[in-house]
Design an enzyme around this catalytic site. Structure first.
Site, short mmCIF file in Angstrom:
data_model
loop_
_atom_site.label_atom_id
_atom_site.label_comp_id
_atom_site.label_asym_id
_atom_site.label_seq_id
_atom_site.Cartn_x
_atom_site.Cartn_y
_atom_site.Cartn_z
N THR A 1 0.88 -1.17 0.00
CA THR A 1 0.00 0.00 0.00
C THR A 1 0.91 1.22 0.00
O THR A 1 2.00 1.17 0.59
CB THR A 1 -0.89 0.02 1.25
OG1 THR A 1 -0.05 -0.02 2.38
CG2 THR A 1 -1.84 -1.15 1.28
N GLU B 1 -5.57 -3.07 -2.00
CA GLU B 1 -6.16 -4.28 -1.43
C GLU B 1 -7.23 -4.89 -2.32
O GLU B 1 -7.70 -6.00 -2.08
CB GLU B 1 -6.80 -3.96 -0.07
CG GLU B 1 -5.83 -3.68 1.06
CD GLU B 1 -5.38 -2.22 1.13
OE1 GLU B 1 -5.49 -1.51 0.11
OE2 GLU B 1 -4.91 -1.81 2.20
N LYS C 1 -15.34 16.73 11.00
CA LYS C 1 -16.51 16.58 11.90
C LYS C 1 -16.77 17.90 12.61
O LYS C 1 -16.10 18.23 13.58
CB LYS C 1 -16.28 15.44 12.89
CG LYS C 1 -16.24 14.10 12.22
CD LYS C 1 -16.06 12.96 13.19
CE LYS C 1 -15.46 11.77 12.48
NZ LYS C 1 -13.98 11.78 12.42
N TRP D 1 -20.94 15.64 9.73
CA TRP D 1 -19.83 15.37 8.82
C TRP D 1 -19.84 16.33 7.64
O TRP D 1 -20.90 16.59 7.05
CB TRP D 1 -19.95 13.95 8.26
CG TRP D 1 -19.58 12.89 9.23
CD1 TRP D 1 -19.03 13.07 10.48
CD2 TRP D 1 -19.71 11.49 9.04
NE1 TRP D 1 -18.83 11.85 11.06
CE2 TRP D 1 -19.23 10.86 10.21
CE3 TRP D 1 -20.16 10.68 8.00
CZ2 TRP D 1 -19.20 9.48 10.36
CZ3 TRP D 1 -20.13 9.31 8.15
CH2 TRP D 1 -19.66 8.71 9.32
#
Ligand code: ADP
Length: 545
Positions: A185, A330, A440, A445
């Site tokens: 990654t 992934e 936040k 959000w």
């Protein structure tokens, strides 16, 4: 009762074998590290892959061992790729833009036996060579070069290795579940972890990306993967290209807009793939050079959210259809691609454009769901509005990380993506954010992607990142970090004003900070973690002043 059909293991070698048999004269164009261009074919690539496979066996390598590559997208890299996986070795592509300490960590973690490198990466090899004890052979991906030999006395040269072989080799047959390649990654949000793909997952992923509702690949396409082979295997395109007989243009080290425009125009590229930052440079260069990118029918944008303004420019100025796609290391990487359905043709142009902004829907072979929290199995409605944590499962999705024993999935076998999204009944998924990047504000959000999309729609802003800054009352408030186009006299007030009526008032950023450039990761993504380190206290400091 068992079915009575032939069984053939799904092996990567079967894709290059197919290309050799039926697409032998299809062109592979490659820009070399010295900027010269090599024109070869799938037939020659396949033959050289066999010769290099023989050379690897002669070096004493055995099935399952890792062979690393640190190289650009070019024909020798492509040949080496097929040689490594084809013989049952594991092709470990390394991102050369990592720091030497990171490369050292990754090579040692993977226990690589060989490193194959492009000439340009000699300094990187020199920086790590004493700290990577498992590496037995270094192979320079080029013709013999006395300068390199002087600095690395035991180095092998790719051209010399294959010249010693005749290519008389049958690809071995083995279990399709064996490991074929390894990618780490890119570490945008943490320490790199290895993802070990199998032959089976890679072949199934190749079928999936070639489908009409994915990349729609065919033997009539000339494809230019600008996305590097070390970034999730160039999104799997060099595999699918061999399976389908697509011609390739491999752009080598020069990924600036002008060089890419030249390649598209000279070799009549019909399809190109890359992250948004690549496309930004390309659009600017094409406009400056007066190119219409005439051959380019579609471009695939993924890796980060594609700003709507970019799609519009591609459509209106270059008559090129943008396909927005989403995925992760992934997930091999294809998780979704955005292609409309028949029923959408009745919609107005504006409504269709809105659907096209989403990251798209999954191809057969993967499924998506939303949950209330990470690792949760409690689902959130797939109604196109409810926001939840995105999870995925399927044939080419990771089950566990390299060298780890514990599963990476939830109790019921889904992978948490770390992304926050909405999902509708047709499977159209729209990313709001990475969970780590969400802002936040007072318990609500705010999507940083949405704030960035609006900002990038301003003609005088070239790049923008929205981050969470600490706020004494609301915990976090959005702050926009923006780069202006050259000669712009845009002010903070102008940008804040531009947000009016485009988004709810409480979502408009508290500040706009102009910078010269935004730090990018090795795969061209904005490094928001660094921006947060720099600017997260800006609203508190402001209060104190
Ligand atoms: P890294 O995690 O280091 O960035 P990856 O390339 O695996 O490495 O990144 C996967 C992540 O990139 C996804 O989880 C998602 O957050 C982001 N991403 C990929 N494609 C898109 C897209 N089209 N829109 C928004 N985000 C995307």
């Amino acid at each position: 009762m068992l079915g009575q059909m032939m069984f053939q293991p799904l092996l990567i070698s079967s894709m290059i074998e197919h290309a050799e048999r039926y697409h032998a004269d299809t062109a592979i164009i490659s820009k070399n590290t010295d900027t010269s261009i090599t024109q070869t074919t799938w037939g020659e690539v396949a033959h050289n892959a066999k010769r290099f496979a023989q050379a690897l066996s002669a070096l004493g390598l055995t099935q399952g061992q890792r062979v690393a590559t640190i190289a650009w997208n070019n024909h020798r890299h492509l040949e080496a790729w097929y040689a490594i996986s084809g013989t049952g070795l594991v092709c470990h592509t390394i991102n050369p833009r990592l720091f030497p300490e990171q490369v050292e960590f990754i090579v040692n973690d993977a226990e690589d036996q060989v490193i194959i490198f492009d000439k340009t990466f000699l300094p990187l090899i020199k920086a790590v060579e004493d700290k990577i004890p498992t590496v037995r052979h270094l192979i320079c991906l080029d013709a013999v070069d006395a300068n390199i030999q002087a600095q690395l006395p035991h180095v092998h040269f790719y051209d010399q290795l294959i010249e010693a072989q005749n290519g008389a080799l049958e690809w071995p047959h083995f279990d399709e579940n064996l490991a074929s390649s390894l990618c780490y990654t890119s570490g945008t949000t943490g320490y790199p972890k290895g993802v070990l793909y199998s032959h089976r997952s890679t072949v199934l992923h190749s079928y999936a990306i070639a489908l009409p509702d994915s990349m729609n690949l065919s033997a009539r396409d000339v494809m230019m993967p600008v996305v590097p082979m070390f970034h999730v295997n160039a999104w799997g395109t060099p595999y699918a290209a061999a399976a389908v007989g697509t011609s390739l243009v491999l752009p080598g080290p020069q990924l600036d807009g002008k060089s890419l425009v030249e390649l598209i125009d000279q070799f009549k590229v019909t399809l190109a793939l890359g992250v948004p930052t690549i496309w930004q440079g390309l659009m600017a260069a094409a406009t400056e050079m007066g190119s219409q990118l005439e051959s380019l029918q579609r471009n695939i944008v993924g890796g980060s959210a594609c700003p709507p303004s970019m799609m519009q420019i591609f459509k209106e100025r270059f008559n090129c259809e943008t396909i927005h796609a989403w995925g992760m290391t992934e997930t091999s990487p294809l998780g979704t691609a955005n292609q409309l359905k028949a029923k959408h043709h009745q919609l107005s142009e504006e409504e269709r454009a809105k659907i096209r902004l989403a990251q798209g829907r999954p191809p057969f072979g993967v499924s998506l769901r939303l949950t209330e929290a990470e690792q949760s199995t409690q689902s959130v409605a797939h109604d196109g509005n409810s926001i939840g944590h995105l999870q995925i499962k399927g044939h080419w999705i990771i089950e566990r990380y390299f060298a780890k024993t514990e599963s990476a999935t939830t109790a019921d076998g889904w992978l948490d993506t770390g992304d926050i999204a909405t999902l509708d009944q047709d499977g159209f998924m729209r990313i709001s954010d990475r969970s780590k990047d969400l802002i936040k504000s007072g318990g609500e959000w705010i999507s940083s992607v949405e704030l960035e999309n609006i900002a990038m729609g301003h003609p005088e802003i070239s790049t923008a990142a929205a981050i969470a800054a600490i706020h004494p009352k609301w915990d976090e408030r959005p702050v926009l970090i923006a780069v202006k186009v050259a000669d712009s006299s845009l002010t903070e007030a102008d940008v804040l004003d531009y947000y009016q009526d485009k988004i709810a008032k409480w979502q408009i950023p508290d500040r706009v900070i102009f910078v010269q450039s935004i730090p990018l990761s090795g795969t061209g993504k904005m490094l928001k973690r660094e921006l947060r380190n720099m600017y997260e206290n800006v609203l508190i400091q402001q209060k104190k002043d």
